[in-house]
Design a protein around this motif. Structure first.
Motif, short mmCIF file in Angstrom:
data_model
loop_
_atom_site.label_atom_id
_atom_site.label_comp_id
_atom_site.label_asym_id
_atom_site.label_seq_id
_atom_site.Cartn_x
_atom_site.Cartn_y
_atom_site.Cartn_z
N ARG A 19 0.83 -1.20 0.00
CA ARG A 19 0.00 0.00 0.00
C ARG A 19 0.87 1.26 0.00
O ARG A 19 0.60 2.22 -0.73
N GLU A 20 1.92 1.26 0.81
CA GLU A 20 2.80 2.42 0.87
C GLU A 20 3.46 2.69 -0.48
O GLU A 20 3.55 3.83 -0.93
N GLU A 23 0.68 3.94 -2.92
CA GLU A 23 0.19 5.27 -2.58
C GLU A 23 1.24 6.35 -2.84
O GLU A 23 0.90 7.49 -3.18
#
Length: 245
Positions: A19-20, A23
Motif C-alpha cells: 500500500r505504501e 500510494e
C-alpha cells in the motif's frame, strides 16, 4: 492444469508495504538532472517483464533513452511538457507482431531439461493457429465465421481473431508490464510519469520504431524535483466503479 511450472510459494510482501509503495507513486512532472544508474534501470526492467501476460508470449519491447541529444529531440515531440525533460525516458512498445518468434522462444528457453509434450504441442500448433491472422487478416476473418457456428454448442474464446484484436491483446499485456516498471522505479526511490502526449509520427521517425510496434507510452524517470507533483491526488469514490455480485 497450468501449462507452466509453478515456483515454490514465497512469503508475500506485507499489505502495508505494498500500500505504501502504490500510494507514494505519483505522476511526477519535474525531475532533477541526476542520472538513473544503469543497474537500477536493468533491475526495474527485469521486474517489468515478470508481469503476467497472455500465453506467456510477452508481447512488449522497451527502448531505453539516455543520450542527452536524443532526449532533447524528444522534448518537442512530447508537446514540450516538463516531464519530458527527465534524464531517462523509456519507450514502452506493445508488439502484436512478435507472437511467432515468441512461440519458438518458449521452446528454446524452456527452464527444464525436457520440454513437456503438451507445451511443445501448444506452441507449435494451438498458439500459431490462435494468433495467426493470415495475409490481409483473411485467416482471422475465416476464424470469426467458424467461431460463430462452433460457439452455438459451447463457450469459446473468440479473440484475438483480427489485426485490431491483436493490437488490443498486445497492449493489455504491455500495460501490465508498464505498471510493474513504474512500481519498480518507485521502490528504488525514482519517480516516473507515463506520457501519452506525443506526436506518434515524429516519434516513430526519431526512435526508428518498428512498423507493427505500438508506442503505448513514454515513461519519464528520474529523481523528483521540487513541485514535481502538480496537484493533490483525486480518485472518484470506489462505489462508482465497483459492482458486488
Amino acid at each position: 492444469m497450468s501449462l507452466f511450472p509453478v515456483d515454490p510459494v514465497t512469503p508475500p510482501a506485507t499489505p502495508a508495504a505494498l500500500r505504501e509503495l502504490i500510494e507514494n507513486r505519483r505522476s511526477v512532472r519535474r525531475f532533477t538532472a541526476e542520472a538513473v544508474p544503469d543497474d537500477v534501470v536493468r533491475d526495474c526492467l527485469e521486474l517489468a517483464v515478470l508481469a503476467p501476460n497472455s500465453c506467456n508470449l510477452q508481447p512488449w519491447s522497451f527502448q531505453v533513452i539516455r543520450d542527452p541529444a536524443l532526449l532533447a529531440r524528444l522534448h518537442p515531440i512530447c508537446m514540450s511538457q516538463n516531464a519530458a525533460k527527465a534524464p531517462l525516458i523509456i519507450a514502452v512498445l506493445a508488439r502484436p507482431d512478435t507472437w511467432k518468434q515468441a512461440c519458438q522462444n518458449i521452446i528454446d528457453y524452456w527452464p527444464e531439461p525436457e520440454v513437456p509434450a503438451r507445451i511443445r504441442n501448444f506452441y507449435n500448433k494451438t498458439a500459431p493457429f490462435q494468433y495467426n491472422q493470415g495475409p490481409f487478416g483473411l485467416l482471422g476473418l475465416f476464424k470469426r465465421q467458424l467461431l460463430r457456428v462452433a460457439a452455438w454448442r459451447k463457450p469459446l474464446m473468440r479473440a484475438p481473431n483480427s489485426r485490431a484484436q491483436m493490437r488490443i491483446w498486445a497492449v493489455k499485456s504491455t500495460a501490465l508490464a508498464a505498471q510493474n516498471l513504474m512500481l519498480a522505479f518507485q521502490s528504488h526511490g525514482y519517480a516516473t510519469c507515463p506520457m501519452e502526449g506525443f506526436d506518434e509520427v515524429r516519434l516513430r521517425k526519431t526512435l526508428d520504431i518498428p512498423r507493427e510496434a505500438l508506442p503505448i507510452m513514454l515513461l519519464a524517470v528520474g529523481r523528483q524535483d521540487a513541485k514535481g507533483v502538480y496537484n493533490p491526488r483525486l480518485r472518484f469514490p470506489l462505489e462508482q466503479h465497483v459492482t458486488w455480485l
